[in-house]
Design a protein around this motif. Structure first.
Motif, PDB file in Angstrom:
ATOM      1  N   ALA A 198      -3.489  -3.378  -2.122  1.00 34.34           N
ATOM      2  CA  ALA A 198      -3.215  -4.426  -3.112  1.00 34.34           C
ATOM      3  C   ALA A 198      -2.939  -5.790  -2.509  1.00 34.34           C
ATOM      4  O   ALA A 198      -3.097  -6.811  -3.186  1.00 34.34           O
ATOM      5  N   SER A 224       0.814  -1.220   0.000  1.00 41.46           N
ATOM      6  CA  SER A 224       0.000   0.000   0.000  1.00 41.46           C
ATOM      7  C   SER A 224       0.846   1.268   0.000  1.00 41.46           C
ATOM      8  O   SER A 224       0.300   2.370   0.055  1.00 41.46           O
ATOM      9  N   GLY A 275     -17.121  -8.809  -9.555  1.00 41.32           N
ATOM     10  CA  GLY A 275     -15.733  -9.213  -9.729  1.00 41.32           C
ATOM     11  C   GLY A 275     -15.477 -10.632  -9.264  1.00 41.32           C
ATOM     12  O   GLY A 275     -14.637 -11.345  -9.818  1.00 41.32           O
ATOM     13  N   ARG A 291      -5.663  -4.525 -10.104  1.00 42.12           N
ATOM     14  CA  ARG A 291      -6.826  -3.646  -9.966  1.00 42.12           C
ATOM     15  C   ARG A 291      -7.066  -2.812 -11.209  1.00 42.12           C
ATOM     16  O   ARG A 291      -8.176  -2.325 -11.443  1.00 42.12           O
ATOM     17  N   ASN A 329      -9.302   5.845  -6.751  1.00 40.85           N
ATOM     18  CA  ASN A 329      -9.268   4.518  -6.148  1.00 40.85           C
ATOM     19  C   ASN A 329      -8.423   4.545  -4.886  1.00 40.85           C
ATOM     20  O   ASN A 329      -7.719   5.512  -4.599  1.00 40.85           O
ATOM     21  N   GLY A 330      -8.502   3.467  -4.101  1.00 46.22           N
ATOM     22  CA  GLY A 330      -7.745   3.392  -2.859  1.00 46.22           C
ATOM     23  C   GLY A 330      -8.015   4.567  -1.943  1.00 46.22           C
ATOM     24  O   GLY A 330      -9.150   5.024  -1.801  1.00 46.22           O
ATOM     25  N   ASP A 389      -1.523  -2.655 -11.822  1.00 43.09           N
ATOM     26  CA  ASP A 389      -1.544  -3.985 -11.240  1.00 43.09           C
ATOM     27  C   ASP A 389      -2.897  -4.642 -11.531  1.00 43.09           C
ATOM     28  O   ASP A 389      -3.625  -4.199 -12.423  1.00 43.09           O
ATOM     29  N   GLY A 444      -4.664  -7.167  -0.207  1.00 43.33           N
ATOM     30  CA  GLY A 444      -5.954  -7.784   0.069  1.00 43.33           C
ATOM     31  C   GLY A 444      -6.022  -8.469   1.417  1.00 43.33           C
ATOM     32  O   GLY A 444      -6.707  -9.480   1.578  1.00 43.33           O
ATOM     33  N   THR A 496     -16.268  -5.768  -0.983  1.00 41.86           N
ATOM     34  CA  THR A 496     -16.163  -5.442  -2.408  1.00 41.86           C
ATOM     35  C   THR A 496     -17.481  -4.870  -2.918  1.00 41.86           C
ATOM     36  O   THR A 496     -17.502  -3.882  -3.661  1.00 41.86           O
ATOM     37  N   THR A 541     -12.068 -11.885 -11.460  1.00 42.74           N
ATOM     38  CA  THR A 541     -11.075 -10.965 -12.027  1.00 42.74           C
ATOM     39  C   THR A 541      -9.829 -10.855 -11.166  1.00 42.74           C
ATOM     40  O   THR A 541      -8.761 -10.489 -11.663  1.00 42.74           O
ATOM     41  N   MET A 542      -9.946 -11.156  -9.868  1.00 41.32           N
ATOM     42  CA  MET A 542      -8.760 -11.021  -9.015  1.00 41.32           C
ATOM     43  C   MET A 542      -7.665 -12.020  -9.367  1.00 41.32           C
ATOM     44  O   MET A 542      -6.517 -11.867  -8.974  1.00 41.32           O
ATOM     45  N   THR A 565      -0.859   5.280  -8.884  1.00 38.74           N
ATOM     46  CA  THR A 565      -1.330   3.900  -8.739  1.00 38.74           C
ATOM     47  C   THR A 565      -0.711   3.057  -9.842  1.00 38.74           C
ATOM     48  O   THR A 565      -0.578   3.520 -10.981  1.00 38.74           O
TER      49      THR A 565
END
Length: 584
Positions: free
Chosen positions: A438, A116, A576, A303, A264-265, A301, A440, A419, A581-582, A298
């Motif tokens: 990132a 992060s 997702g 995401r 984001n984030g 990656d 998770g 999510t 998608t992850m 960012t």
């Protein structure tokens, strides 16, 4: 027997008094006190820790320096709290652990900070140098373990260098993209007392330079030209914009040039919902039609689909880390430096350009996207307003958003339910969104909540957990109560690790897909009651908002954390998750 015991106590008291008197001698200082002095010089006002014999002299130094000591029940929480404190204050977060399991328990929190890009200093104990490689208590190769998940990791080999090494680690934490650093200090190095004149103590404000670099000035001019001439630009702001406190410059650029902003984030909340430059449901559409895209702070990656889905002919990337620019896909060009400083320089350069009529086209572009935002929200409303039972997780997300105030810090800690919450929850201000980033990581929420409450005592703190993540670190809710920072824990309870469960069922079928991911039906509301707070179970959608309001009132009344345990449908999943998608 009693007389002998009292005599021993008296001897101990005398010895303690002598030791304290010696430690107060201005000409003598211990390693632990040098740690505290260096932390104070760096602006650290709070450490997060769990006690251990290797590190107690640091506590003694912190008491003298007025540094707050927050002791938790598990080192993972301490590390997450240090990370959360850094995110909320913009300063160096600090976690202090004992050797061996103290260090290993903190690894997940430090790794979360690493992915992060959060500036955290982890100080760990170690067996004495005099017992080096002899198999001392809790001896492990901490430095070798921590190197892959930190920007800097080292042993402090002499008391004289303790403060110098703390300053060095702090400098490394803010070099380029922010991140954690680790220092291991052996017990005898920490406890040893030396003459102050022999200690290397860097002067505050003189051991590291400004990081507000704008990179190559020619690229500033180039980007200004692109944005002035663009008809359909879009900008995405990521973690670094908030971490480097470049949010005011980011907002000024959007408004100054009339550009739609996506977030984001930690950058979620830089603009409130309803602001004409705030967009969130149309990113794919905007990126597909834009003639210029700027990605700020960012990486490309998972995401971001590794950047492969962006087809815009002009793609510019701004990042604090040179290694991130152009990684995973080609770009038009990149700028390396501080996000806020770069964005201000670009706006200054662009403002001097002659208005060539493109600004009106950009306003029309934003109007098109705003209408698309409305349409996208309308499509979700049946889910947001669902009255089904068991409760639809989208309804929970909607009710949470309705519950937020301008001063509520929202923390997401979990898999699928969290999510889904991102589809509805719109934080109202900068710093009001916290998530694991990132890596998770599950279990971040309790440490983040403690840190948020300490950093911003006037804010309301709400953490939305999955039931799996709540069970990982929930006992440190007692720590939040003990230090006077109660928070509201909301649990989306489906009695499963549901995000993973979906993938297993899809791949192996119902019979084999429910292996290793089902949890017990736990009435977590009783947990808050056990700690002296308020708890409630919610099984009907219409009861969500009243329960949240009651919890808010009880926190104000009792000063204890509250739990609202909402039973959600385990058959509902995030888009997702369904697309997996992850993992792509």
């Amino acid at each position: 027997m009693a007389t002998t015991t009292l005599a021993k106590q008296a001897d101990t008291t005398t010895a303690d008094d002598t030791l304290k008197a010696k430690s107060r001698d201005a000409s003598v200082v211990s390693g632990g006190h040098l740690v505290a002095r260096a932390l104070k010089a760096e602006g650290v006002d709070t450490i997060f820790t769990l006690c251990g014999g290797h590190i107690i002299d640091i506590y003694d130094g912190c008491v003298d320096e007025g540094i707050r000591i927050i002791d938790v029940r598990h080192e993972q929480v301490a590390a997450h709290a240090a990370d959360g404190y850094a995110r909320q204050t913009g300063k160096l977060g600090c976690v202090v652990t004992t050797a061996g399991p103290g260090c290993t328990n903190a690894v997940t929190g430090v790794a979360t900070a690493f992915r992060s890009e959060s500036p955290v200093l982890h100080i760990g104990g170690q067996t004495s140098l005099s017992q080096w490689k002899q198999g001392g208590l809790q001896d492990l190769p901490h430095v070798e373990m921590m190197k892959p998940i930190t920007k800097f990791a080292s042993t402090v080999m002499s008391t004289e260098r303790v403060a110098d090494m703390v300053s060095m680690a702090a400098r490394e934490a803010f070099a380029g993209a922010y991140g954690p650093a680790y220092l291991e200090i052996p017990r005898d190095v920490l406890d040893r007392e030396i003459d102050v004149s022999k200690a290397v103590v860097p002067e505050p404000g003189h051991y590291r330079a400004s990081v507000k670099s704008i990179g190559d000035p020619r690229d500033i001019e180039r980007l200004a030209d692109i944005l002035v001439n663009a008809e359909r630009p879009a900008i995405l702001f990521g973690q670094q914009v908030w971490a480097a406190r470049g949010h005011e410059e980011a907002i000024a650029l959007l408004r100054g040039l009339d550009i739609p902003g996506y977030f984001n984030g930690a950058s979620r909340g830089l603009l409130p919902p309803g602001d004409p430059h705030h967009f969130d449901r149309t990113r794919s559409q905007a990126f597909a039609k834009a003639d210029a895209i700027v990605i700020v702070g960012t990486p490309f990656d998972f995401r971001m689909g590794y950047g492969k889905r962006i087809t815009c002919p002009t793609l510019v990337q701004i990042d604090q880390d040179y290694r991130t620019v152009g990684k995973n896909r080609d770009i038009t060009f990149g700028l390396v430096g501080d996000p806020g400083a770069i964005l201000k320089a670009v706006l200054d350069a662009a403002t001097a350009r002659i208005d060539n009529g493109k600004r009106q086209l950009r306003k029309q572009w934003m109007e098109q996207l705003q209408q698309a935002e409305v349409t996208a929200t309308e499509k979700l409303m049946p889910l947001f307003k669902s009255d089904q039972s068991p409760i639809h997780p989208y309804r929970v997300a909607w009710e949470l958003n309705e519950f937020l105030t301008d001063n509520t810090i929202y923390i997401g800690d979990g898999g699928d339910v969290v999510t889904i919450s991102a589809q509805a929850v719109r934080p109202r201000g900068p710093g009001n969104w916290m998530d694991p980033g990132a890596l998770g990581s599950l279990g971040v929420g309790t440490g983040f909540a403690i840190a948020a409450g300490l950093a911003r005592p006037d804010a309301e703190v709400l953490c939305y957990y999955g039931d799996g993540s709540f069970g990982m670190t929930a006992f440190d809710m007692e720590t939040a109560n003990r230090f006077g920072v109660p928070y509201l824990a909301v649990i989306g309870n489906n009695s499963a690790m549901n995000q993973i469960r979906y993938g297993q069922i899809t791949k192996y079928g119902e019979q084999r897909g429910n292996v290793g991911n089902l949890l017990g039906d736990v009435p977590f509301g009783k947990f808050a009651e056990m700690l002296g707070g308020y708890g409630e179970e919610v099984r009907e959608a219409s009861e969500i908002q009243p329960a949240l309001q009651r919890a808010r009132e009880q926190i104000a009344k009792t000063g204890k954390s509250a739990v609202v345990n909402i039973w959600v449908d385990p058959r509902e999943y995030a888009p997702g998750t369904k697309a997996q998608t992850m993992y792509k």
